[in-house]
Design a protein around this motif. Structure first.
Motif, PDB file in Angstrom:
ATOM      1  N   GLN A   1      40.034 -70.825  16.253  1.00  0.00           N
ATOM      2  CA  GLN A   1      40.056 -72.378  16.402  1.00  0.00           C
ATOM      3  C   GLN A   1      40.227 -72.974  14.985  1.00  0.00           C
ATOM      4  OE1 GLN A   1      37.018 -75.050  18.374  1.00  0.00           O
ATOM      5  NE2 GLN A   1      36.814 -76.045  16.552  1.00  0.00           N
TER       6      GLN A   1
ATOM      7  N   PRO B   1      36.259 -72.906   9.420  1.00  0.00           N
ATOM      8  CA  PRO B   1      35.259 -73.967   8.767  1.00  0.00           C
ATOM      9  C   PRO B   1      35.520 -74.939   7.907  1.00  0.00           C
ATOM     10  CG  PRO B   1      34.727 -71.833   7.381  1.00  0.00           C
ATOM     11  CD  PRO B   1      35.968 -71.870   8.246  1.00  0.00           C
TER      12      PRO B   1
ATOM     13  N   GLU C   1      32.366 -72.731  13.179  1.00  0.00           N
ATOM     14  CA  GLU C   1      33.416 -73.812  12.905  1.00  0.00           C
ATOM     15  C   GLU C   1      32.548 -74.854  11.853  1.00  0.00           C
ATOM     16  OE1 GLU C   1      31.985 -73.623  15.698  1.00  0.00           O
ATOM     17  OE2 GLU C   1      32.010 -75.881  16.727  1.00  0.00           O
TER      18      GLU C   1
ATOM     19  N   THR D   1      43.545 -75.107  18.364  1.00  0.00           N
ATOM     20  CA  THR D   1      42.607 -76.372  17.632  1.00  0.00           C
ATOM     21  C   THR D   1      42.143 -77.189  18.716  1.00  0.00           C
ATOM     22  OG1 THR D   1      42.460 -77.798  15.970  1.00  0.00           O
ATOM     23  CG2 THR D   1      44.488 -77.996  17.263  1.00  0.00           C
TER      24      THR D   1
ATOM     25  N   GLY E   1      35.634 -70.406  14.876  1.00  0.00           N
ATOM     26  CA  GLY E   1      36.188 -71.541  14.306  1.00  0.00           C
ATOM     27  C   GLY E   1      36.454 -71.393  12.544  1.00  0.00           C
TER      28      GLY E   1
ATOM     29  N   ASP F   1      39.922 -75.631  11.948  1.00  0.00           N
ATOM     30  CA  ASP F   1      38.998 -76.789  11.743  1.00  0.00           C
ATOM     31  C   ASP F   1      38.284 -77.050  13.154  1.00  0.00           C
ATOM     32  OD1 ASP F   1      39.594 -78.586   9.028  1.00  0.00           O
ATOM     33  OD2 ASP F   1      38.787 -79.726  10.720  1.00  0.00           O
ATOM     34  N   ASN F   2      38.099 -78.650  13.229  1.00  0.00           N
ATOM     35  CA  ASN F   2      37.406 -78.811  14.442  1.00  0.00           C
ATOM     36  C   ASN F   2      37.922 -80.475  14.457  1.00  0.00           C
ATOM     37  OD1 ASN F   2      35.234 -78.148  16.345  1.00  0.00           O
ATOM     38  ND2 ASN F   2      34.612 -80.365  15.741  1.00  0.00           N
TER      39      ASN F   2
END
Ligand code: GLA
Ligand code: ZN
Length: 649
Positions: free
Chosen positions: A138, A73, A36, A242, A71, A140-141
């Motif tokens: 996933q 990134p 990510e 997410t 993830g 973004d973060n």
């Protein structure tokens, strides 16, 4: 069931990869989450994509039957992009660009950023679309975390004005609904409308609320666009999620809308973080899980479960032996179905040197390693219990427009929405009743008890839903300031408080008082016999109409005003809490409601939590000891911070 760790192979010499993956496998893991923050590694220069590093990692992971959550990134863009076009950088309320160096410093309304983020997302997902080991993406973060939900840049300004034009149609309509006649703020054109950046005194409340809605729309549009890209290119065996961060009621975006296109919700569970000297309360941790379960009304994942002390520049409380393990079981007790711990090894370089993982810099497989190993070994043997649905007869309802209305004009220095939600949630949590936490626009007629914390915005339609619920036999508990405002963040004209629910609650409120954080007022029971407790944060001076008085104020001038009332409505009841009474007072009232509705509950010692699940006519319970002392529950003894799943009689 997936259990595993957050693993950042790019943080370590390549020769550590196989040893690390062996250690992760030995832990009992079957998944790693990674990637990510690795945009530069995958696109070192503009348009040059290189996935060879992660290709190798994935091959090694597959040799060990480790699946992967990967993830996208876009939370950490490369420096070359910031240099290429600084307009991607978000700006603070003073118009200062956020510097490259942290994370999530991009503007959700930057077309340039959207283009580059879309491309890396597309290239990455296409590259691994048919990779059997990757089972989830996933996006973004932690959208919006660490202050990244707000931006005051020129792009946002222009798009905010367009957003308003689209919403109101004409500037006169906006002027009317915003009340811009006040302080001579009437606009001739949408292009005259400012962002709510610092001014002398304060901005128009309608502007502030619409800006909050605009933030939510901006962030969620970006999130949904990136999700669509992933969806357009991933294979059928891959799902999309997410990860939701803590502090979700303090953020400027609607979380249920954010996760609407996702297959499942992921949550990052940190009961203690940064300089806190103690974890947040067991009730608050439980509520965060119920909130995440409520986002899509389904079990959710935890993709960052705390195991070590965490913080950036300041750290604090060290989780005691088995305490982090107990928090893991609490998550499973509230609907978590898959769990990944943050993180395999704490990173010895960069900004998170003090975000400790399972393994520390000495590479020893010590106490934390054994704790995680024990969780994985035990919880995977209870998969059917973990996956059993949670049914609740109680719902706490919230509305982000209402939260943002409070954030735009806090009214009392003692007000905090999360605290006010917990005021109503905790008395039921303390009796181990199962509680859902859901948006107010979600159907709630299947519940028996509705808890409605500080809901200023109640229009006629919502009031009618509440009325039908009560008339049908439901119990509603409103807390103060209900029914004050319309959806434009303005006070209803010519309505006696509590506005649209005045008849339902059987009360009128002619005067009110904000209580500062340090203030409280004496409250006694209806007979005035016991000086029992104090009201804090706010008080509505209630004049009962059809409602009976439960508690009244006991200070001069207001002994004829009720502090809490109960109104019989059809087959149901409507309680109105006009001031911030404490848990000691609200627990017995909650118990009365639970008994009336025959809702399963069980009183336990403070800090002892029990949660039930039914599997094929068998009842299992999660037993959790949140305290550092041994505890007893029926025939069971729990050691300090002990947690377990047992079959219940
Ligand atoms: C958040 C982030 C992680 C990491 C941890 C540290 O949850 O998602 O990347 O920063 O906090 O506690
Ligand atoms: Zn912006």
């Amino acid at each position: 069931m997936y259990v595993g760790v957050d693993y950042y192979p790019e943080h370590w010499p390549e020769e550590m990869l196989e040893q690390d993956l062996d250690g992760i496998k030995e832990l009992g893991a079957n998944m790693i989450r990674m990637g990510e923050f690795a945009w530069h590694l995958m696109e070192p220069r503009e348009g040059e994509f290189d996935f060879s590093f992660f290709d190798k990692v994935i091959q090694e992971a597959k040799k060990r039957q480790l699946s992967v959550m990967f993830g996208t990134p876009t939370a950490t863009f490369p420096a070359w992009l910031a240099k290429l076009d600084p307009s991607i950088l978000s700006k603070d309320e003073y118009g200062h660009p956020r510097a490259f160096g942290g994370r999530r410093q991009y503007c959700f309304n930057s077309d340039i950023y959207h283009r580059y983020a879309s491309r890396i997302t597309k290239e990455l997902v296409k590259h691994y679309a048919n990779e059997p080991a990757i089972v989830a993406w996933q996006i973004d973060n932690e959208f919006g975390h660490e202050g990244s939900d707000l931006c005051f840049c020129e792009q946002c300004h222009t798009k905010f004005q367009l957003y308003l034009e689209e919403k109101y149609g004409t500037v006169n309509e906006l002027n009317e609904r915003w009340g811009t006649i006040f302080w001579g703020q009437t606009y001739n054109d949408f292009a005259e409308i400012p962002l709510p950046t610092p001014t002398v005194t304060t901005h128009n409340p309608s502007l502030k609320l619409d800006y909050a809605r605009f933030r939510s729309a901006s962030l969620n549009r970006f999130a949904h666009d990136m999700t669509k890209i992933a969806r357009d290119h991933h294979a059928a065996h891959q799902q999309v999620t997410t990860n939701v961060s803590g502090g979700f009621f303090d953020k400027w975006f609607d979380h249920a809308e954010n996760v609407r296109p996702m297959d499942f919700v992921s949550y990052d569970n940190y009961p203690v973080w940064g300089g806190l000297t103690e974890p947040v309360s067991p009730a608050e941790i439980a509520m965060t899980h119920d909130f995440n379960r409520g986002l899509k009304n389904q079990n959710y994942w935890i993709v960052e479960e705390l195991m070590g002390a965490q913080g950036h520049n300041v750290i604090g409380y060290l989780p005691r032996p088995d305490q982090a393990k107990m928090w893991s079981y609490q998550a499973f007790a509230h609907g978590c179905s898959n769990m990944l711990y943050f993180r395999w090894r704490g990173m010895t370089k960069g900004a998170e040197q003090f975000c400790f993982g399972i393994v520390d810099q000495d590479n020893r497989y010590g106490r934390k390693y054994q704790e995680v190993q024990a969780v994985f070994q035990d919880i995977t043997s209870h998969e059917s219990v973990v996956n059993a649905p949670i049914t609740s007869d109680i719902a706490v309802v919230y509305d982000y427009d209402n939260i943002w209305s409070w954030k735009s004009q806090i009214q009392s220095s003692g007000f905090d929405f999360t605290n006010e939600l917990l005021r109503l949630y905790t008395p039921f949590y303390k009796q181990n009743a199962s509680i859902d936490v859901i948006p107010v626009n979600r159907a709630f007629d299947s519940y028996k008890i509705l808890l409605v914390p500080a809901l200023q915005m109640i229009d006629d339609e919502l009031a009618a839903r509440f009325k039908a619920f009560a008339e049908g036999g439901g119990t509603i508990l409103f807390s103060f300031r209900a029914g004050l405002k319309d959806k434009d963040n303005n006070i209803y004209l010519s309505r006696t408080l509590p506005g649209a629910i005045a008849e339902l609650a059987g009360i009128h409120i002619y005067e009110t008082e904000a209580l500062a954080a340090s203030q409280s007022v004496p409250v006694v029971d209806a007979a005035g016999q016991n000086e029992i407790c104090e009201g804090s944060v706010w008080r509505d001076l209630i004049s009962p109409q059809t409602a009976q008085v439960m508690y009244r104020y006991n200070d001069s001038f207001y002994q004829d005003k009720a502090a809490m009332t109960k109104n019989k409505v059809g087959k149901g009841s409507v309680y109105y809490l006009g001031t911030g009474l404490g848990e000691d007072r609200l627990v017995p009232i909650a118990e009365e409601m639970l008994v009336h509705h025959q809702i399963w509950h069980k009183k336990t010692a403070d800090g002892v939590e029990i949660a039930r699940r039914s599997v094929n006519d068998e009842t299992y319970v999660f037993l959790l000891n949140h305290t550092a002392e041994p505890q007893h529950i029926d025939h069971q003894t729990l050691a300090p911070f002990e947690s377990k799943v047992v079959k219940w009689r």
